[in-house]
Design a protein around this motif. Structure first.
Motif, PDB file in Angstrom:
ATOM      1  N   ASP A  76       2.963  11.646  -1.293  1.00 33.49           N
ATOM      2  CA  ASP A  76       3.850  11.521  -2.451  1.00 33.49           C
ATOM      3  C   ASP A  76       3.834  10.072  -2.956  1.00 33.49           C
ATOM      4  OD1 ASP A  76       5.748  11.856  -4.364  1.00 33.49           O
ATOM      5  OD2 ASP A  76       7.444  11.692  -2.962  1.00 33.49           O
ATOM      6  N   ILE A  77       2.849   9.781  -3.814  1.00 33.92           N
ATOM      7  CA  ILE A  77       2.736   8.431  -4.381  1.00 33.92           C
ATOM      8  C   ILE A  77       2.490   8.555  -5.880  1.00 33.92           C
ATOM      9  CG2 ILE A  77       1.917   7.180  -2.336  1.00 33.92           C
ATOM     10  CD1 ILE A  77      -0.936   7.731  -3.218  1.00 33.92           C
ATOM     11  N   PRO A  78       2.892   7.535  -6.672  1.00 35.43           N
ATOM     12  CA  PRO A  78       2.661   7.597  -8.122  1.00 35.43           C
ATOM     13  C   PRO A  78       1.180   7.405  -8.420  1.00 35.43           C
ATOM     14  CG  PRO A  78       3.698   5.507  -7.545  1.00 35.43           C
ATOM     15  CD  PRO A  78       3.592   6.298  -6.280  1.00 35.43           C
ATOM     16  N   SER A 135      -1.680  -8.453  -4.400  1.00 31.75           N
ATOM     17  CA  SER A 135      -1.358  -7.196  -3.733  1.00 31.75           C
ATOM     18  C   SER A 135      -0.745  -6.159  -4.659  1.00 31.75           C
ATOM     19  CB  SER A 135      -0.414  -7.459  -2.556  1.00 31.75           C
ATOM     20  OG  SER A 135       0.687  -8.219  -3.011  1.00 31.75           O
ATOM     21  N   SER A 136      -0.456  -6.550  -5.890  1.00 36.25           N
ATOM     22  CA  SER A 136       0.004  -5.572  -6.876  1.00 36.25           C
ATOM     23  C   SER A 136      -1.222  -5.106  -7.649  1.00 36.25           C
ATOM     24  CB  SER A 136       1.019  -6.216  -7.812  1.00 36.25           C
ATOM     25  OG  SER A 136       1.417  -5.272  -8.787  1.00 36.25           O
ATOM     26  N   SER A 137      -1.549  -3.832  -7.508  1.00 39.39           N
ATOM     27  CA  SER A 137      -2.819  -3.330  -8.049  1.00 39.39           C
ATOM     28  C   SER A 137      -2.745  -1.821  -8.139  1.00 39.39           C
ATOM     29  CB  SER A 137      -3.960  -3.743  -7.097  1.00 39.39           C
ATOM     30  OG  SER A 137      -5.189  -3.154  -7.480  1.00 39.39           O
ATOM     31  N   ARG A 138      -3.721  -1.226  -8.857  1.00 39.88           N
ATOM     32  CA  ARG A 138      -3.959   0.197  -8.677  1.00 39.88           C
ATOM     33  C   ARG A 138      -4.795   0.318  -7.402  1.00 39.88           C
ATOM     34  NH1 ARG A 138      -7.353   0.718 -13.068  1.00 39.88           N
ATOM     35  NH2 ARG A 138      -7.462   2.978 -13.002  1.00 39.88           N
ATOM     36  N   TYR A 139      -4.617   1.415  -6.673  1.00 40.02           N
ATOM     37  CA  TYR A 139      -5.330   1.593  -5.408  1.00 40.02           C
ATOM     38  C   TYR A 139      -6.023   2.952  -5.342  1.00 40.02           C
ATOM     39  CZ  TYR A 139      -3.221  -2.631  -3.512  1.00 40.02           C
ATOM     40  OH  TYR A 139      -2.868  -3.940  -3.299  1.00 40.02           O
ATOM     41  N   TYR A 140      -7.125   2.961  -4.608  1.00 35.81           N
ATOM     42  CA  TYR A 140      -7.785   4.198  -4.190  1.00 35.81           C
ATOM     43  C   TYR A 140      -7.219   4.537  -2.817  1.00 35.81           C
ATOM     44  CZ  TYR A 140     -11.772   6.749  -1.963  1.00 35.81           C
ATOM     45  OH  TYR A 140     -12.575   7.630  -1.286  1.00 35.81           O
ATOM     46  N   VAL A 141      -6.777   5.745  -2.662  1.00 34.89           N
ATOM     47  CA  VAL A 141      -6.236   6.182  -1.373  1.00 34.89           C
ATOM     48  C   VAL A 141      -6.953   7.456  -0.945  1.00 34.89           C
ATOM     49  CG1 VAL A 141      -4.194   7.068  -0.173  1.00 34.89           C
ATOM     50  CG2 VAL A 141      -3.954   5.211  -1.837  1.00 34.89           C
ATOM     51  N   ARG A 142      -7.463   7.470   0.283  1.00 28.94           N
ATOM     52  CA  ARG A 142      -7.993   8.722   0.841  1.00 28.94           C
ATOM     53  C   ARG A 142      -7.140   9.089   2.048  1.00 28.94           C
ATOM     54  NH1 ARG A 142     -11.830   9.461   4.878  1.00 28.94           N
ATOM     55  NH2 ARG A 142     -12.823   7.440   4.483  1.00 28.94           N
ATOM     56  N   THR A 160      -4.050   5.416  -7.677  1.00 34.30           N
ATOM     57  CA  THR A 160      -2.609   5.271  -7.900  1.00 34.30           C
ATOM     58  C   THR A 160      -2.323   4.540  -9.210  1.00 34.30           C
ATOM     59  OG1 THR A 160      -2.337   3.077  -6.896  1.00 34.30           O
ATOM     60  CG2 THR A 160      -2.334   4.972  -5.405  1.00 34.30           C
ATOM     61  N   GLU A 161      -1.085   4.572  -9.620  1.00 33.69           N
ATOM     62  CA  GLU A 161      -0.619   3.633 -10.639  1.00 33.69           C
ATOM     63  C   GLU A 161      -0.505   2.263  -9.985  1.00 33.69           C
ATOM     64  OE1 GLU A 161       3.083   5.146 -12.076  1.00 33.69           O
ATOM     65  OE2 GLU A 161       2.167   6.979 -12.890  1.00 33.69           O
ATOM     66  N   GLU A 162      -0.234   1.227 -10.794  1.00 33.19           N
ATOM     67  CA  GLU A 162      -0.084  -0.116 -10.214  1.00 33.19           C
ATOM     68  C   GLU A 162       1.125  -0.131  -9.289  1.00 33.19           C
ATOM     69  OE1 GLU A 162      -0.951  -3.431 -12.555  1.00 33.19           O
ATOM     70  OE2 GLU A 162       0.164  -4.838 -11.311  1.00 33.19           O
ATOM     71  N   ILE A 163       0.915  -0.679  -8.095  1.00 35.17           N
ATOM     72  CA  ILE A 163       1.967  -0.642  -7.072  1.00 35.17           C
ATOM     73  C   ILE A 163       1.751  -1.799  -6.100  1.00 35.17           C
ATOM     74  CG2 ILE A 163       0.617   0.973  -5.638  1.00 35.17           C
ATOM     75  CD1 ILE A 163       3.270   2.299  -4.798  1.00 35.17           C
ATOM     76  N   GLU A 164       2.826  -2.286  -5.511  1.00 37.50           N
ATOM     77  CA  GLU A 164       2.708  -3.299  -4.455  1.00 37.50           C
ATOM     78  C   GLU A 164       2.133  -2.641  -3.206  1.00 37.50           C
ATOM     79  OE1 GLU A 164       2.996  -6.382  -3.377  1.00 37.50           O
ATOM     80  OE2 GLU A 164       3.336  -7.206  -5.387  1.00 37.50           O
ATOM     81  N   LEU A 165       1.238  -3.342  -2.520  1.00 35.91           N
ATOM     82  CA  LEU A 165       0.563  -2.750  -1.365  1.00 35.91           C
ATOM     83  C   LEU A 165       1.562  -2.338  -0.273  1.00 35.91           C
ATOM     84  CD1 LEU A 165      -2.079  -1.988   0.014  1.00 35.91           C
ATOM     85  CD2 LEU A 165      -2.274  -4.333   0.834  1.00 35.91           C
ATOM     86  N   THR A 166       2.566  -3.169  -0.047  1.00 43.43           N
ATOM     87  CA  THR A 166       3.545  -2.808   0.998  1.00 43.43           C
ATOM     88  C   THR A 166       4.321  -1.546   0.614  1.00 43.43           C
ATOM     89  OG1 THR A 166       5.002  -4.438  -0.025  1.00 43.43           O
ATOM     90  CG2 THR A 166       3.890  -5.098   2.006  1.00 43.43           C
ATOM     91  N   ASP A 167       4.664  -1.433  -0.669  1.00 37.99           N
ATOM     92  CA  ASP A 167       5.349  -0.216  -1.133  1.00 37.99           C
ATOM     93  C   ASP A 167       4.461   1.003  -0.931  1.00 37.99           C
ATOM     94  OD1 ASP A 167       7.391  -1.849  -1.905  1.00 37.99           O
ATOM     95  OD2 ASP A 167       6.870  -1.822  -4.050  1.00 37.99           O
ATOM     96  N   LEU A 168       3.176   0.821  -1.263  1.00 41.44           N
ATOM     97  CA  LEU A 168       2.229   1.930  -1.114  1.00 41.44           C
ATOM     98  C   LEU A 168       2.156   2.357   0.355  1.00 41.44           C
ATOM     99  CD1 LEU A 168      -0.011   3.804  -2.229  1.00 41.44           C
ATOM    100  CD2 LEU A 168      -1.633   1.951  -1.819  1.00 41.44           C
ATOM    101  N   LYS A 169       2.033   1.384   1.232  1.00 43.24           N
ATOM    102  CA  LYS A 169       1.907   1.710   2.661  1.00 43.24           C
ATOM    103  C   LYS A 169       3.173   2.383   3.187  1.00 43.24           C
ATOM    104  CE  LYS A 169      -1.697  -1.480   4.111  1.00 43.24           C
ATOM    105  NZ  LYS A 169      -2.056  -2.744   4.785  1.00 43.24           N
TER     106      LYS A 169
END
Lengths: 384, 384
Positions: free
Chosen positions: A343-345, A330-337, A360-369
Motif C-alpha cells: 500500500d504505497i502511493p 532521498s526524496s524521489s520517485r522509486y521503483y519497488v519490487r 511510486t509517486e515522489e516520496i521520502e525514502l524513510t516514509d517509503l520503507k
C-alpha cells in the motif's frame, strides 16, 4: 612556456605525444614556444630526446624555468605533496586527479590562491568532455539548479553489456574485466566512489561551495539484477548509475546510485563506456555534454587544453564557502519490487509471476520503507 | 568594466536583466565593478534608472569609458557599421549576429586584430549551448575531423510536430507559425540559411579557415513529406535538418540538408526546438553538446558569458587562412524513393504500394542520379 610532466603512464605519455605532434600549431596559436622540459616517472619511457627524464619530482618543481607542473601520477599521497609544493613554488598546476581534488580540493585551491597561480583539472571529470571549463566560464551568468551525470564509463559499459547480452552482473563484470575495463580496485568503479569524486568536483564548481567528500553517499550497481533490468525496460526505463547534485534546505543533496531513467531522456540513451553530464540552470536550462570519459588521448586532450589555459586566463576563482551539510537525495520517485501487493502511493503498477512492481509517486525514502515494511523489497530511484 | 548594450529587443533586454539581477555575484567573481552605462535602441524600454538610454549608437561607441560594446540589433547593414566602428575605437565587441559573422567574419575578425581587441560571439550558434568557446579553447589540442549539428530550432520543432501529430509539412508549419516559432522571413529557417550561417561559423572556428558563405549549399525541410517520414521510421531512421562540415580534397565540404539519421544516434533523438552539435576530433572523438538554441535568457546567458570573457582571456585568435573551396558533401549514403525498381548499389530495400525505397551504399550524388535516370525519384542523405 616550460612544462614538467610528472607521471608517464597512459595519460602522461599521451600528453607528451600530443604536445610533440601538435607543437607547431599550438605554438602559433599561443604565440610562444611550448617546451616540455621534464618527463618524470618511476620507470623511464621512450621520450623525445630534448626532454630530460628524471625519477625525482623535486627536479621539476624546484626548477625556476618551469611554469606549469602537470601531475598525472594519481592517488592522494605523493600527488598531494607534488601539487602543494609546486603551487608553493609559484607554478601553475594541471591535474587529472579526481580523488585528490574531491578529498583535498579546499586546501589545494586555497594554496593556489595564496600563491597567485592557477590549478586546472578539466581531465578529472568526464575525460575529454569539456564540461568544467564550460561550467565555470560559459555558464557564468547562471545559478546552477541541478547536475546529473553518468560519470563512470566502466559501470555504464557493464550495464550496457547486461542489457544487450542478457547477462547477470557477475557475468558482465567478468567480461568487462577481461577487456581491461575494470581497475585494480574495482570498488572505486562498481560502488560509485569514482563517480562520487566527480560529482563532488562538479558540485564544488557549480555551487561555489567546498564539499566534504566524506559526507557523500554512494552506492553502485552491484545490486542491479537482470530481473529488475527487464522489468524496468517493460515500464519504459533503463538502469543507469546516476550521480546527482542539487541544493536542498541548508546544504546540498549529492549522491550516486543505480537509478531507473525514462527512455525518453537523452541520458538514458548514453550507452557503452560513454559519459554524460546534464546541467540545469536558471537562465539556460538543461545543457547536456556527452563524450568518452576515459582513454589516453581523450584525457590527454583535456590536460593539454588546461596547459594552454594557464597562459590564457586571468581569473579562475575558487573563493568558495564551505557547504554546511551534504545529504543524500532521498526524496524521489522509486521503483519497488515486492513479493506481495503493498500500500504505497504509485504512478505505475505491474505484476508478473510473484513480483509486484511499482513506480511510486515522489516520496521520502524513510516514509517509503516504513510503508513497505518489507526488508526484502528491492528499491531503486527513478528519474524522468 | 563599462558596457554599452545596443539593441534592446528580446535578447538585449535579457542581457540587461541578467546583468542587473546577477550584478553582485558577477562582480565578486570578476573582482571588479560591472556597469551597463548605455542601453541603445530605437524605442525606449523600461531600463534601470542608472542606465543612460540613447537612440544614437555613436553615443555608445564614442564614449571613452566604454570597454565593451554589445551588438544585438541583428542584420548585416547597421550592425556591421556598429561593430567595425566599435572595434576601430578599441572596444571589445560581443554579438549574437550569425548572419553578419557568416558574411563578413573575415573583415570583422581582422579589424579586431588590427585594434588589439576581442570579438566574442558565443550566442551566434546554439543559443545558450556553450559550443564555440569549448571548441576554440577546451578542444585546442585537437584537429577537427567533422562537425554535425541540428542548428535550427524552428525546423526541428516542425519535424517533431509532423512526426508526433502525423501532419504534413504545411500543416505543421502553420501550427509552428501560430506558436510564434517562425520568423518574419521564414526562408531563413525553412530553407536552411540560418543553419548555414551557423555551420559557417563553426567551420571557421574548427578548421581555422575563412569560409566564403556564398559557396555553402543549403536546402531545408520543405521537401520532407509525411510519406517519406513514415518510410524512414520503418527503416530505423528519423528526418533531421543536418548541417555538416568536414575537410575534403582542397577545401571544406559544408552543407545543410534534410537527412535521415539512424535512430541509434543521439542526434536523431534531439526533438522539439532543441539544438545539438557533435564535433569529431582526432584526439577526442564525438563530443556532443545539447540544449536550447534560442530564447531570451538562453541567448542572453551566452552574451553575458562573453562580456565576462572580454576581461578574462588574453588570446582568442582568428588568424585564419582563406578556405580555397567549399563543396557540398555529395558523397553519402542516400534514401531513394522511386516508382519502380532501380539498379543502384544498396544496403536496404523495402517496397510498399507503388513505392520502392532504397538506402544506398555510399555513392556520389551525380553517379546516383545517372544510375536512377528518374527525375521524379525522391532523394535524401542518410547518416549513421
Amino acid at each position: 612556456m616550460k612544462i614538467g610532466v610528472i607521471g608517464l603512464g597512459t595519460v602522461g605519455y599521451g600528453v607528451v605525444e600530443i604536445l610533440t605532434n601538435e607543437k607547431t600549431r599550438l605554438e602559433k596559436e599561443m604565440k610562444q614556444e611550448i617546451v616540455i622540459k621534464y618527463g618524470c616517472g618511476l620507470e623511464e619511457v621512450d621520450l623525445p630526446e630534448e626532454i630530460i627524464y628524471t625519477k625525482d619530482y623535486h627536479d621539476v618543481i624546484n626548477d625556476e624555468e618551469i611554469d606549469v607542473v602537470v601531475e598525472l601520477i594519481g592517488g592522494t599521497t605523493i600527488a598531494k605533496n607534488i601539487i602543494l609544493e609546486a603551487l608553493n613554488n609559484k607554478k601553475h598546476v594541471v591535474t587529472a586527479n579526481k580523488a585528490l581534488l574531491a578529498h583535498y580540493g579546499k586546501e589545494i585551491f586555497q594554496t593556489a590562491k595564496a600563491n597567485d597561480v592557477h590549478i586546472f583539472y578539466e581531465a578529472s571529470v568526464g575525460g575529454g568532455i569539456p564540461v568544467l571549463a564550460s561550467q565555470k566560464e560559459s555558464l557564468i551568468a547562471n545559478n546552477t539548479k541541478e547536475i546529473v551525470g553518468i560519470l563512470n564509463g566502466t559501470t555504464n559499459f557493464i550495464l550496457t553489456l547486461m542489457e544487450n547480452e542478457n547477462l547477470d552482473f557477475d557475468e558482465a563484470l567478468s567480461i568487462a574485466d577481461g577487456l581491461g575495463y575494470v581497475e585494480a580496485n574495482p570498488a572505486l568503479d562498481l560502488d560509485g566512489i569514482d563517480a562520487a569524486h566527480k560529482i563532488c568536483i562538479l558540485a564544488q564548481n557549480g555551487y561555489q561551495k567546498f564539499v566534504d567528500f566524506d559526507q557523500i553517499q554512494a552506492s553502485g550497481i552491484r545490486n542491479v539484477t537482470k530481473l529488475d533490468m527487464d522489468y524496468a525496460k517493460k515500464l519504459g526505463y533503463r538502469f543507469k548509475m546516476i550521480a546527482q547534485a542539487k541544493p536542498v534546505k541548508d546544504g546540498l543533496g549529492i549522491d550516486v546510485s543505480a537509478t531507473l531513467v525514462n527512455l525518453n531522456e537523452l541520458v538514458a540513451n548514453v550507452m557503452d563506456s560513454y559519459n554524460v553530464v546534464e546541467i540545469d540552470n536558471d537562465y539556460v536550462n538543461n545543457i547536456i555534454y556527452y563524450g568518452r570519459g576515459a582513454g589516453r588521448y581523450v584525457t590527454a586532450s583535456a590536460v593539454v587544453s588546461d596547459i594552454m589555459k594557464t597562459h590564457q586566463v586571468e581569473r579562475w576563482s575558487h573563493d568558495y564557502e564551505d557547504c554546511k551539510h551534504v545529504y543524500p537525495i532521498s526524496s524521489s520517485r522509486y521503483y519497488v519490487r515486492a513479493s506481495k501487493p503493498v500500500d504505497i502511493p504509485y504512478e505505475t503498477y505491474y505484476s508478473e509471476k510473484d513480483d509486484h512492481i511499482y513506480i511510486t509517486e515522489e516520496i521520502e525514502l524513510t516514509d517509503l520503507k516504513n510503508k513497505l515494511d518489507d526488508e526484502n523489497a528491492v528499491i531503486f530511484k527513478v528519474r524522468g
